[in-house]
Design an enzyme around this catalytic site. Structure first.
Site, PDB file in Angstrom:
ATOM      1  N   GLN A   1     -68.200  34.389  41.374  1.00 13.75           N
ATOM      2  CA  GLN A   1     -68.539  32.965  41.389  1.00 13.75           C
ATOM      3  C   GLN A   1     -70.015  32.730  41.678  1.00 13.75           C
ATOM      4  O   GLN A   1     -70.454  31.585  41.759  1.00 13.75           O
ATOM      5  CB  GLN A   1     -67.678  32.239  42.423  1.00 13.75           C
ATOM      6  CG  GLN A   1     -66.201  32.261  42.118  1.00 13.75           C
ATOM      7  CD  GLN A   1     -65.351  31.655  43.221  1.00 13.75           C
ATOM      8  OE1 GLN A   1     -65.845  31.021  44.145  1.00 13.75           O
ATOM      9  NE2 GLN A   1     -64.032  31.857  43.135  1.00 13.75           N
TER      10      GLN A   1
ATOM     11  N   HIS B   1     -66.425  31.833  46.749  1.00 14.35           N
ATOM     12  CA  HIS B   1     -66.519  30.748  47.726  1.00 14.35           C
ATOM     13  C   HIS B   1     -67.905  30.643  48.364  1.00 14.35           C
ATOM     14  O   HIS B   1     -68.050  30.542  49.578  1.00 14.35           O
ATOM     15  CB  HIS B   1     -65.461  30.906  48.823  1.00 14.35           C
ATOM     16  CG  HIS B   1     -64.062  30.771  48.320  1.00 14.35           C
ATOM     17  ND1 HIS B   1     -62.969  30.674  49.153  1.00 14.35           N
ATOM     18  CD2 HIS B   1     -63.549  30.715  47.054  1.00 14.35           C
ATOM     19  CE1 HIS B   1     -61.849  30.578  48.421  1.00 14.35           C
ATOM     20  NE2 HIS B   1     -62.202  30.595  47.143  1.00 14.35           N
TER      21      HIS B   1
ATOM     22  N   GLU C   1     -58.735  19.052  47.657  1.00 14.94           N
ATOM     23  CA  GLU C   1     -58.967  17.906  48.528  1.00 14.94           C
ATOM     24  C   GLU C   1     -60.162  17.057  48.109  1.00 14.94           C
ATOM     25  O   GLU C   1     -61.139  17.572  47.563  1.00 14.94           O
ATOM     26  CB  GLU C   1     -59.232  18.395  49.968  1.00 14.94           C
ATOM     27  CG  GLU C   1     -58.095  19.162  50.595  1.00 14.94           C
ATOM     28  CD  GLU C   1     -58.412  19.681  51.989  1.00 14.94           C
ATOM     29  OE1 GLU C   1     -57.477  20.165  52.651  1.00 14.94           O
ATOM     30  OE2 GLU C   1     -59.583  19.604  52.414  1.00 14.94           O
TER      31      GLU C   1
ATOM     32  N   TYR D   1     -51.685  32.302  48.269  1.00 15.73           N
ATOM     33  CA  TYR D   1     -51.344  32.745  46.930  1.00 15.73           C
ATOM     34  C   TYR D   1     -50.103  33.624  46.899  1.00 15.73           C
ATOM     35  O   TYR D   1     -49.429  33.729  45.872  1.00 15.73           O
ATOM     36  CB  TYR D   1     -52.531  33.482  46.297  1.00 15.73           C
ATOM     37  CG  TYR D   1     -53.663  32.562  45.929  1.00 15.73           C
ATOM     38  CD1 TYR D   1     -53.528  31.640  44.891  1.00 15.73           C
ATOM     39  CD2 TYR D   1     -54.864  32.596  46.612  1.00 15.73           C
ATOM     40  CE1 TYR D   1     -54.551  30.778  44.546  1.00 15.73           C
ATOM     41  CE2 TYR D   1     -55.910  31.745  46.278  1.00 15.73           C
ATOM     42  CZ  TYR D   1     -55.746  30.829  45.244  1.00 15.73           C
ATOM     43  OH  TYR D   1     -56.759  29.982  44.919  1.00 15.73           O
TER      44      TYR D   1
END
Length: 373
Positions: A84, A151, A243, A264
């Site tokens: 990422q 993340h 969220e 998960y």
């Protein structure tokens, strides 16, 4: 199990079909105009006058001129690309018209295979057919650097207080979100030069702790201020539990101790509940839509959206509108875009621009759909 709960949207918001060269929905109040293609675009911001800066994840910064020409911006940092991670956000200093300062985030390699996000700033110079960043300097780093490729978050926003707010993900390591000795899993608040304001909640403790504005976050991929000064944030949950949060000074948002999603592997996580000491989300999704970015719309082109949040969705392949009313938020519309939406931005004329995710991510301009003839 949490993942079995469905957050329902109005039926009209889900009517769409994939036709020919693009997705088209009769009930979408906008038409879509493709303008350009970029390689793994991640973020964009408009300059005064309508030029556009776009980051590409592998490390390029592009300047799209008002006439459609696309230039490479020189002087960009070396980035650690993978997973990422790579080049990230781009925003302008509030006084950009005077000082030409641009703020950027990217992933920096550390020792023994570790990595972490950083934020830097430099002065944008445009001369004829060339553009460059001068004097680029790092003003903030994720601490500690850890291994892994997920993340990072590293979204940036300037507030009406002229402070710099940065989202810092918990790097898929869970517990750092509650660890006050580091800035992972936090929203941090800094002065424009990277120093720490004296009125932060934990400024008296010094060090990294002094940077922290809020804690208990997972992967925060959007920050945006509303005209009333409220800071809104979108955050990826685990399996479900994505969220929308109202970010408030000193609050703990619960991760990994509370979430409306599940691990998960199906293992349960306690829901947000009254009295648990954690700030609950204003909106949540189950199953996930993977929110990538957030914009509080203030333009005139779509008057019905003014003051509301527009949210890009990756796995949801959608543009989502949330109705914002002061400190409250509610789901409103979800428009199928037929592609992962990485970024949403407002142009000076009030049109809405999107970046698709991926190696040939398109830049799209949304304008109101003409009335039927």
């Amino acid at each position: 199990m949490h993942r079995l709960r469905l957050a329902l949207l109005p039926a009209f918001a889900l009517i769409a079909c994939s036709c020919g060269n693009g997705v088209f929905a009769q009930n979408r109040p906008f038409q879509v105009e493709p303008l350009a293609t970029f390689s793994e675009p991640w973020a964009m911001t408009f300059l005064p006058g309508g030029d556009l800066l776009v980051t590409e994840k592998r490390g390029a910064l592009k300047l799209r001129r008002g006439d459609g020409r696309i230039l490479d911006v020189a002087g960009v940092p070396a980035v650690s690309y993978g997973g990422q991670g790579g080049f990230g956000d781009v925003v302008l200093h509030p006084d950009f018209a005077r000082n030409r300062l641009v703020y950027l985030s990217w992933i920096e390699a550390g020792e023994a295979g570790t990595r972490g996000a950083v934020v830097g700033r430099g002065r944008l110079v445009i001369e004829g057919d060339g553009a460059r960043l001068d004097g680029l300097e790092v003003i903030w780093r994720q601490q500690p650097k850890v291994d892994g490729g997920g993340h990072f978050s590293h979204r940036i926003a300037f507030g009406p207080d002229r402070r710099l707010y940065i989202s810092s993900g918990e790097r898929q390591a869970f517990d750092p979100a509650q660890d006050m000795s580091g800035n992972l899993g936090k929203v941090v608040r800094l002065n424009e030069d990277g120093s720490v304001p004296g009125d932060n909640p934990w400024s008296a403790q010094g060090g990294v702790t002094a940077q922290i504005w809020t804690l208990g976050h997972r992967n925060l991929l959007g920050l945006a201020f509303a005209p009333d000064g409220n800071l809104w944030e979108v955050e990826m949950g685990p399996q479900g539990g994505d969220e929308v949060n109202l970010i408030q000074r000193g609050r703990n948002y619960g991760w990994p101790r509370a979430s409306n999603g599940s691990h998960y592997n199906g293992r349960d996580i306690p829901d947000h509940r009254a009295g648990d000491g954690y700030e609950p989300p204003k909106i949540w999704w189950n199953p996930s839509i993977s929110p990538s970015s957030i914009l509080i719309y203030t333009g005139a082109m779509f008057p019905a959206w003014r003051g509301d949040a527009l949210i890009g969705a990756l796995s949801g392949q959608a543009l989502i509108r949330a109705d914002i009313d002061g400190a409250n938020a509610a789901k409103a519309d979800q428009w199928d875009m037929g592609a992962r939406i990485r970024e949403v931005e407002q142009a000076p004329d009030g049109s809405v621009w999107l970046l698709e995710d991926g190696p040939r991510g398109r830049l799209l301009r949304l304008t109101p759909r003409p009335p039927p003839t």
